[in-house]
Every structure is written in C-alpha cells, then in structure tokens.
Design a protein around this motif. Structure first.
Motif, PDB file in Angstrom:
ATOM      1  N   TRP A 168     -20.645  -5.437  -4.723  1.00 18.75           N
ATOM      2  CA  TRP A 168     -19.548  -4.539  -4.435  1.00 18.75           C
ATOM      3  C   TRP A 168     -18.678  -4.302  -5.671  1.00 18.75           C
ATOM      4  O   TRP A 168     -17.706  -3.561  -5.636  1.00 18.75           O
ATOM      5  CB  TRP A 168     -18.686  -5.082  -3.296  1.00 18.75           C
ATOM      6  N   SER A 225       3.032   4.348  -4.601  1.00 24.26           N
ATOM      7  CA  SER A 225       2.132   5.282  -5.262  1.00 24.26           C
ATOM      8  C   SER A 225       2.625   5.654  -6.650  1.00 24.26           C
ATOM      9  O   SER A 225       1.980   6.434  -7.339  1.00 24.26           O
ATOM     10  CB  SER A 225       1.993   6.556  -4.416  1.00 24.26           C
ATOM     11  N   ASP A 245      -6.512   1.344 -14.749  1.00 23.21           N
ATOM     12  CA  ASP A 245      -7.075   2.604 -14.288  1.00 23.21           C
ATOM     13  C   ASP A 245      -7.127   3.507 -15.517  1.00 23.21           C
ATOM     14  O   ASP A 245      -6.100   4.047 -15.948  1.00 23.21           O
ATOM     15  CB  ASP A 245      -6.189   3.200 -13.192  1.00 23.21           C
ATOM     16  N   TYR A 299      -3.090  -2.227  -4.395  1.00 28.05           N
ATOM     17  CA  TYR A 299      -4.512  -2.474  -4.141  1.00 28.05           C
ATOM     18  C   TYR A 299      -4.741  -3.908  -3.691  1.00 28.05           C
ATOM     19  O   TYR A 299      -4.225  -4.858  -4.281  1.00 28.05           O
ATOM     20  CB  TYR A 299      -5.336  -2.236  -5.405  1.00 28.05           C
ATOM     21  N   GLU A 307     -14.344  -1.978 -10.043  1.00 27.90           N
ATOM     22  CA  GLU A 307     -14.302  -1.958  -8.580  1.00 27.90           C
ATOM     23  C   GLU A 307     -13.740  -0.612  -8.126  1.00 27.90           C
ATOM     24  O   GLU A 307     -12.804  -0.085  -8.744  1.00 27.90           O
ATOM     25  CB  GLU A 307     -13.439  -3.097  -8.043  1.00 27.90           C
ATOM     26  N   GLN A 308     -14.297  -0.071  -7.056  1.00 26.37           N
ATOM     27  CA  GLN A 308     -13.800   1.175  -6.486  1.00 26.37           C
ATOM     28  C   GLN A 308     -12.549   0.923  -5.646  1.00 26.37           C
ATOM     29  O   GLN A 308     -12.472  -0.055  -4.920  1.00 26.37           O
ATOM     30  CB  GLN A 308     -14.873   1.833  -5.626  1.00 26.37           C
ATOM     31  N   THR A 309     -11.584   1.827  -5.750  1.00 26.46           N
ATOM     32  CA  THR A 309     -10.387   1.796  -4.904  1.00 26.46           C
ATOM     33  C   THR A 309     -10.243   3.160  -4.242  1.00 26.46           C
ATOM     34  O   THR A 309     -11.019   4.081  -4.511  1.00 26.46           O
ATOM     35  CB  THR A 309      -9.128   1.511  -5.728  1.00 26.46           C
ATOM     36  N   ARG A 310      -9.242   3.297  -3.410  1.00 28.00           N
ATOM     37  CA  ARG A 310      -9.006   4.578  -2.746  1.00 28.00           C
ATOM     38  C   ARG A 310      -8.691   5.684  -3.755  1.00 28.00           C
ATOM     39  O   ARG A 310      -8.821   6.873  -3.460  1.00 28.00           O
ATOM     40  CB  ARG A 310      -7.847   4.449  -1.752  1.00 28.00           C
ATOM     41  N   ASP A 311      -8.259   5.301  -4.982  1.00 28.81           N
ATOM     42  CA  ASP A 311      -7.901   6.284  -6.006  1.00 28.81           C
ATOM     43  C   ASP A 311      -8.977   6.449  -7.067  1.00 28.81           C
ATOM     44  O   ASP A 311      -8.779   7.185  -8.040  1.00 28.81           O
ATOM     45  CB  ASP A 311      -6.596   5.866  -6.691  1.00 28.81           C
ATOM     46  N   ALA A 354       0.823  -1.213   0.000  1.00 31.24           N
ATOM     47  CA  ALA A 354       0.000   0.000   0.000  1.00 31.24           C
ATOM     48  C   ALA A 354       0.855   1.260   0.000  1.00 31.24           C
ATOM     49  O   ALA A 354       0.354   2.337  -0.304  1.00 31.24           O
ATOM     50  CB  ALA A 354      -0.922   0.000   1.210  1.00 31.24           C
TER      51      ALA A 354
END
Length: 424
Positions: free
Chosen positions: A352, A43, A387, A417, A362-366, A40
């Motif tokens: 989900w 970046s 992405d 992720y 799918e949704q991610t933090r970004d 994690a």
C-alpha cells in the motif's frame, strides 16, 4: 519550554476552528481516530495551530519525550520552525534554534540525494552492479551479491538484511534474489556509501559538505562528530513504559567520543575518515572503549543510513529540494532526477506504499506524498513528509523512544492525514 522563532499566526477565524477541533480530539489524549477526524478539517498551511501547540508539552510529558523540533515548508520554502522542551531530561538544557537532533534513518533520503547528484554527473550508473565499483571483503561469495545495483539499494530491493548481528565476523549475504521483494537494509546503504567513497575519493561528510550541505546552506548538518556537535546534540531517552533509572546508552555519542580521541591524536578529524581510516584506527579505539561498544570500522565512521545530525531547520531546507519548481541551482539534481526519486521504482503485489529512490510514497485524498521515518537505538524517533506538487512538507525530530506517538500527533494535526505509514 524553549521555542525557536515562529512565523506569523493563522487568521483568527480559522485558528479558532482549528483549536476547537484539535483540542476536542486531544482531551485526555483521546483515541487516534478521534484526533484524525478532528484534524481532517484542516486544509490550509501545514503549520500546527496555536491550540495544538499549547497541548504539545502535555503530549510530550505523557510519552516521556523531553525534546521536539518541528519545521514546516510552505510554497517551497522553510516557513516556520519551533522547538519544545529539553535536550537532556537531567540537565534540562532547552531545545532552541541551534539544537542538533540525531536524524536516524532520515539520513537515508539525504544520502540518496547525493547519489543522484553523482548519477546526474555520470559518475554512478543506477543499474551497474556495485561490485564493479567496490567489493568489500565482508561481502559473501554469493551469486546474488553480483546482481545488486545502486537502484536496488535506494529502493530497498537488494535482499540484504538491515544490519548484521556480528559485523566483525559475519559475512553479508542476501536473503533473496535482488529485485524480487522489499527488504529494508542499512547494510546496503552503507555499502553504497563506500562505493561513493571510491568514486569521489572523499569521506561521506566531505562529499556531503561539497555537494549538498554547503550549496544548500545546511550549515548545521553533518554525518560525523566534533566538539561543537557534541555540545549542541540532544541526548536520547527511553520509552515511556520503561522504568530503569538513569540515561540509556547513547550509541553514536559514546562510540564517536572515543574515536575522537584517536582522531585528535592523529590530526585527522572524524569528518575526514573513510573506511580505511576507521579500519586502521579500530584497534586503538577498541582498546579505549568498553567491551563490545566498538567491534568493526563501521562503528566509528560516518554512516549514510543512520548518523546524520542536523537542526530541524536544516532538514526542512533539504525537503525544499524535493518540491516541484521551475528553476534549480546548478548544483541541484536535474528536474527529471528529482521526479525519479519520487516515482515508484518497483512493483510488489499487495503493498500500500511505494518505494522511490530514497523515499517512500503513499496516496492520500489530495494525491501522493513522500515520507520517511527514523529510529535509532529506540531513543530517537523522527518523521518527515512532503507533498512535492503542493510544495509543502513537515519534519518532526524527537529525542525519546516514544517519540513516534508524538510525531504522529503533530503530523496529523498539521496535515489532516492519517497515514498508513504510522502503523509501520
């Protein structure tokens, strides 16, 4: 270990941090949550660090996965690719830049792109019932059959099963009314493939070469079989917890190797076979094949749901077509069409992930990512994720039944992720 060409390394300072975090999570093949926490921190680009790649052969050995190919898209271009291990555990032939993998269900998004090209050309209406284009004799006489559309197929809301157990004798019947729930269906994709045959007058592979593979430069991609593909294709291997000696059955390779004998006799290559060609050849192929290996025309022809073969670089090239950008080639889908492929197409309470047209999201933090997995015969396991807004992606192709344990670690290490889709 054999490797494909690799792009310039990360900066030394960031690489040291990444190596330390990844290696600490990998110590003794640590639990996945520990590895996810370590990953994690990343970046930057989705190119796996040298530290992780140094550990990858050990991970492959632990899960009895002989060969892996990885390719990464950055800034909308194929930026990096590399191969590891062997195409065959006995011959020990190395994976290299020319190695062709069996993509399994990663075939579906590629076929979806072709369908959307035809939609842009006005040749297919996403919401017109498929029976108005082509009604196969193996379809059941059922009112729900009349409702199934191409949109249903690409978002997996047809209500059809994945595959029939006895396609030679069993009618294809929806389990629920189309558009009411998600039922992952290879049968639906195959029916839509036959609709495309009717519309274009071409076999699947002829259409793919003309509309996508040729223009995109995907020169090592095919939904069928020939001598060159046979020589460069990986073999599948059993899961790490199975102890039976020898190589497992290689379904497509075995079916098509026999069909190729008939194709050579008739002078029509497998890449040109449509459903009617396969139906005519079926008795002769069945006479040459072991009992039960070939039972219906779908066994010996291209299959849009499962039979794509490609190099890992070619699949990454396809991923670039899903990335946001201002200019498109004249042969590419329109920008609105590309966005539609990555837009939720059906609302099902409690889910989900979302279904686009050919892709899952799918949704991610970004923000959202699009993805698809692949599994054939429990001997090939693959994964691709991208992405679109950040114009990046990664594809991991393997030739082992435990390959999901490998590609999950690769994607976690590269992207940071811990996708929920891993648990499917």
């Amino acid at each position: 270990m054999s490797t494909m060409p690799v792009s310039p390394p990360h900066s030394p300072s960031r690489r040291r941090l990444l190596e330390a975090s990844v290696l600490s999570g990998l110590a003794g093949l640590a639990p996945l949550n520990a590895l996810a926490a370590a990953c994690a921190k990343q970046s930057g680009p989705w190119i796996p660090s040298d530290g992780f790649l140094a550990e990858l052969p050990r991970i492959m050995q632990a899960f009895a996965v002989p060969g892996v190919g990885i390719a990464v898209v950055e800034d909308g271009e194929v930026a990096w690719s590399r191969g590891f291990g062997m195409t065959h555990a006995v011959t020990r032939a190395p994976v290299d830049a020319h190695t062709v993998f069996e993509d399994a269900s990663l075939s579906k998004p590629v076929f979806a792109y072709l369908v959307m090209q035809l939609v842009d050309q006005g040749l297919i209406d996403l919401d017109r019932p498929l029976v108005r284009y082509r009604r196969m004799d193996y379809l059941a006489d059922h009112p729900w059959i009349e409702l199934i559309t191409a949109r249903d197929v690409l978002r997996h809301s047809t209500g059809l099963p994945n595959w029939r157990k006895a396609p030679a004798t069993e009618k294809l019947v929806p389990m629920v009314k189309p558009g009411t729930r998600i039922d992952y269906s290879g049968e639906a994709i195959f029916w839509l493939q036959l609709v495309v045959e009717t519309i274009t007058g071409q076999s699947l592979d002829e259409s793919m070469q003309a509309h996508l593979f040729g223009p995109a430069g995907m020169k090592d991609s095919s939904y069928t079989w020939n001598t060159d593909l046979a020589a460069r294709s990986v073999y599948g291997h059993r899961r790490h917890d199975q102890s039976e000696p020898g190589m497992p059955p290689q379904m497509f390779r075995e079916q098509w190797s026999i069909a190729q004998q008939v194709a050579e006799r008739t002078g029509k290559p497998l890449s040109s076979w449509k459903y009617d060609d396969a139906a005519r050849a079926l008795p002769e192929v069945m006479a040459l094949a072991p009992a039960g290996l070939v039972t219906w025309p779908g066994d010996i022809m291209a299959n849009a749901a499962a039979s794509l073969r490609s190099t890992v670089q070619d699949y990454a090239t396809f991923l670039t077509l899903m990335m946001a950008r201002k200019q498109h080639g004249s042969w590419e889908v329109a920008e609105a069409t590309r966005q539609a492929m990555l837009t939720p197409q059906i609302g099902i309470p409690g889910r989900w992930t979302e279904k686009g047209l050919g892709w899952n999201m799918e949704q991610t933090r970004d923000g959202p990512v699009f993805y698809h997995s692949g599994s054939n015969g429990d001997i090939f396991k693959n994964f691709a994720v991208g992405d679109a807004q950040r114009r990046r992606g990664i594809v991991v192709l393997t030739n082992g039944g435990s390959g999901s344990f490998v590609h999950q670690r690769v994607v976690r290490a590269a992207t940071g992720y811990d996708l929920l889709s891993y648990d499917l």
